[in-house]
Design an enzyme around this catalytic site. Structure first.
Site, PDB file in Angstrom:
ATOM      1  N   ALA A  10       5.726  -3.343 -20.004  1.00  0.00           N
ATOM      2  CA  ALA A  10       7.148  -3.553 -19.737  1.00  0.00           C
ATOM      3  C   ALA A  10       7.304  -4.117 -18.339  1.00  0.00           C
ATOM      4  O   ALA A  10       6.926  -3.471 -17.358  1.00  0.00           O
ATOM      5  CB  ALA A  10       7.914  -2.244 -19.866  1.00  0.00           C
ATOM      6  N   GLY A  11       7.853  -5.309 -18.259  1.00  0.00           N
ATOM      7  CA  GLY A  11       8.002  -5.991 -16.980  1.00  0.00           C
ATOM      8  C   GLY A  11       6.968  -7.088 -16.844  1.00  0.00           C
ATOM      9  O   GLY A  11       5.770  -6.803 -16.722  1.00  0.00           O
ATOM     10  N   THR A  14       5.687 -10.727 -11.314  1.00  0.00           N
ATOM     11  CA  THR A  14       4.435 -11.097 -10.665  1.00  0.00           C
ATOM     12  C   THR A  14       3.287 -10.205 -11.105  1.00  0.00           C
ATOM     13  O   THR A  14       2.211 -10.685 -11.482  1.00  0.00           O
ATOM     14  CB  THR A  14       4.591 -11.021  -9.139  1.00  0.00           C
ATOM     15  OG1 THR A  14       5.626 -11.927  -8.737  1.00  0.00           O
ATOM     16  CG2 THR A  14       3.302 -11.378  -8.434  1.00  0.00           C
ATOM     17  N   VAL A  15       3.499  -8.894 -11.085  1.00  0.00           N
ATOM     18  CA  VAL A  15       2.423  -7.973 -11.417  1.00  0.00           C
ATOM     19  C   VAL A  15       2.144  -7.962 -12.915  1.00  0.00           C
ATOM     20  O   VAL A  15       0.985  -7.995 -13.342  1.00  0.00           O
ATOM     21  CB  VAL A  15       2.748  -6.553 -10.912  1.00  0.00           C
ATOM     22  CG1 VAL A  15       1.663  -5.571 -11.339  1.00  0.00           C
ATOM     23  CG2 VAL A  15       2.885  -6.557  -9.395  1.00  0.00           C
ATOM     24  N   GLY A  16       3.204  -7.920 -13.736  1.00  0.00           N
ATOM     25  CA  GLY A  16       2.999  -7.903 -15.182  1.00  0.00           C
ATOM     26  C   GLY A  16       2.230  -9.111 -15.669  1.00  0.00           C
ATOM     27  O   GLY A  16       1.289  -8.994 -16.468  1.00  0.00           O
ATOM     28  N   LYS A 107       6.200   2.971  -7.182  1.00  0.00           N
ATOM     29  CA  LYS A 107       6.188   3.977  -6.113  1.00  0.00           C
ATOM     30  C   LYS A 107       7.551   4.634  -5.925  1.00  0.00           C
ATOM     31  O   LYS A 107       7.638   5.819  -5.612  1.00  0.00           O
ATOM     32  CB  LYS A 107       5.698   3.378  -4.790  1.00  0.00           C
ATOM     33  CG  LYS A 107       6.574   2.289  -4.174  1.00  0.00           C
ATOM     34  CD  LYS A 107       6.108   0.918  -4.574  1.00  0.00           C
ATOM     35  CE  LYS A 107       6.833  -0.189  -3.871  1.00  0.00           C
ATOM     36  NZ  LYS A 107       6.371  -1.525  -4.330  1.00  0.00           N
ATOM     37  N   ILE A 138      -6.080  -1.606  -2.903  1.00  0.00           N
ATOM     38  CA  ILE A 138      -6.897  -0.596  -2.229  1.00  0.00           C
ATOM     39  C   ILE A 138      -6.929   0.669  -3.097  1.00  0.00           C
ATOM     40  O   ILE A 138      -5.872   1.179  -3.465  1.00  0.00           O
ATOM     41  CB  ILE A 138      -6.298  -0.241  -0.847  1.00  0.00           C
ATOM     42  CG1 ILE A 138      -6.176  -1.490   0.028  1.00  0.00           C
ATOM     43  CG2 ILE A 138      -7.150   0.809  -0.145  1.00  0.00           C
ATOM     44  CD1 ILE A 138      -5.468  -1.244   1.347  1.00  0.00           C
ATOM     45  N   LYS A 207       5.540   5.313  -0.500  1.00  0.00           N
ATOM     46  CA  LYS A 207       4.085   5.399  -0.633  1.00  0.00           C
ATOM     47  C   LYS A 207       3.523   6.595   0.124  1.00  0.00           C
ATOM     48  O   LYS A 207       2.614   7.276  -0.360  1.00  0.00           O
ATOM     49  CB  LYS A 207       3.454   4.099  -0.143  1.00  0.00           C
ATOM     50  CG  LYS A 207       3.866   2.882  -0.962  1.00  0.00           C
ATOM     51  CD  LYS A 207       3.457   1.580  -0.292  1.00  0.00           C
ATOM     52  CE  LYS A 207       3.985   0.383  -1.053  1.00  0.00           C
ATOM     53  NZ  LYS A 207       3.716  -0.900  -0.354  1.00  0.00           N
TER      54      LYS A 207
END
EC number: 1.1.1.3
Length: 430
Positions: A10-11, A14-16, A107, A138, A207
């Site tokens: 879902a989504g 950029t990351v999806g 986050k 990281i 975070k």
């Protein structure tokens, strides 16, 4: 090889899109490490027609992301929508209620609602994984929750927002002011059109709340994090910091003390010799101190399609292998109810810059106020004379309590010779 792990994403921002690309380009190595193929079968996003650089036409499409939770062929739900409320929260809660593992990079959701969501996941016996929620590529979550699990963690700290680190780096290197560098960062795509979450420290605080929960074995508590951003850091402060042997970084810092857990995000002066002082640009860093391992520092790219997708897929590989760890590193009943230490009880050294009229008696007035609050000076810096005009005066102190410094600062700001709001930056000997 076992049956493929079927996932729904879902989504598709950029990351999806990065997750879909990584699973396609590295399908063979992911399958080898997961023990079976990891395959995207369903997706949800707002715009079906947008070109994301990856094919989605063969995937099951849901206009309502919450409907992914009910997809009968989905083994794992990946939430990459973002935000602490709305569809992201609704999807995660629905997936857990349906007994489906969740992987998220969110986050904000974890910082604000993580305690309740973790309780729900544990009650359902369903994994909740979130390596991508802190510091991008990281492996900070795995390091704290698994790699350092045998240690009593004393402190965790880090550069947790690449936008702020980039702005402060450019301000230092090019001797430019905050507003100008922020505008350039927005044009380059390093800062959002509305950069408030980044530059006001909220993103870093989200975070840090997660890291503190993992480090100290207590439920996540975002409300307990003291938050300041970088809007008031000036080019003059950065130049003076260099002269004094420091660099200014926006840090998140959480520590276990005799009184409880302190958690704070704010600009800090760190010695130029400290490894974290040399982490520049959009890079992040996380430092953890354990009673047996000592100090460990991880550095890398904290955002972006590739690094964040790498963390998401690492969680998927763990789930495919059946590797499951309690959300906060221990069962809910083993989490400690440790009090939070308020910011006014913080003890440390301070940098104080004043713009004052250059006239006799001003410094005596200032030092008298500091004396009254039992604050001891470490050094004073004044460059040149300009009788009757404004000049900067810099003071650094020995350790004192925040409440003392705040009382002194209020009195100093009220002096008629002090022409603008004093600049205060805490000194951290990392």
């Amino acid at each position: 090889m076992s049956r493929p792990l079927s996932i729904a994403v879902a989504g598709l921002g950029t990351v999806g899109a990065g997750v879909l690309r990584l699973l396609s380009e590295n399908a063979e190595i992911v399958a080898a490490r997961a023990g079976r193929p990891v395959v995207v079968k369903a997706v949800s996003a707002r715009d079906r027609l947008r070109d994301r650089g990856v094919p989605v036409s063969t995937l099951r499409w849901y206009d309502d992301p919450v409907a992914l939770a009910a997809d009968p062929a989905t083994d794992v739900v990946v939430e990459l929508i973002g935000g602490s409320e709305g569809p992201a929260r609704a999807l995660v809660e629905a997936a857990l209620a349906a007994g489906k593992p969740v992987v998220t990079a969110n986050k904000a959701l974890l910082a604000v609602h993580g305690a309740a969501i973790a309780e729900r996941a544990e009650a359902q016996g369903v994994p909740l994984a979130f390596e991508a929620a802190v510091a991008g590529g990281i492996p900070a979550i795995k390091a704290l929750r698994e790699g350092l699990a045998a240690n009593r963690i004393r402190r965790v700290a880090g550069i947790l927002n690449g936008t702020c680190n980039y702005i402060l780096t450019v301000m230092r290197e090019q001797k430019r002011e905050f507003g100008e560098v922020l505008a350039e960062a927005q044009k380059l795509g390093y800062a959002e059109a509305d950069p408030s979450f980044d530059i006001d420290g909220v993103d870093a605080a989200h975070k840090l709340a997660i890291l503190a929960a993992l480090a100290f074995g207590r439920p996540v508590d975002f409300a307990a994090v003291h938050v300041e951003g970088i809007r008031e850091v000036s080019a003059l402060d950065i130049a003076l910091a260099e002269e004094l042997g420091y660099r200014i970084k926006l840090l998140g810092l959480a520590a276990r003390t005799a009184s409880g857990i302190s958690a704070r995000v704010h600009p800090c002066m760190v010695p130029v010799a400290a490894p974290i002082a040399r982490v520049d640009g959009v890079f992040n860093a996380v430092v953890a101190e354990g009673d047996h391992v000592g100090r460990v520092m991880l550095e890398g790219r904290g955002a972006g399609a590739g690094p964040t997708a790498s963390a998401v897929v690492a969680d998927l590989i763990d789930l495919a292998r059946g590797r499951v760890t309690p959300v906060w590193g221990a069962a809910p009943g083993a989490l400690a109810s440790v009090p939070s230490v308020p910011m006014d009880r913080h003890v440390g050294a301070y940098y104080l810059r004043l713009m004052v009229l250059d006239r006799p008696g001003v410094i005596a007035d200032v030092t008298g106020i500091l004396r009254d609050q039992a604050i001891s000076l470490e050094a004073m810096l004044q460059r040149g004379r300009a009788p009757g005009e404004a000049v900067p005066v810099v003071l650094t102190t020995h350790d004192c309590e925040e409440a003392q410094m705040r009382r002194a600062l209020a009195r100093i700001a009220a002096l008629d010779a002090v022409l603008e709001k004093p600049a205060l930056i805490r000194i951290e000997p990392l």
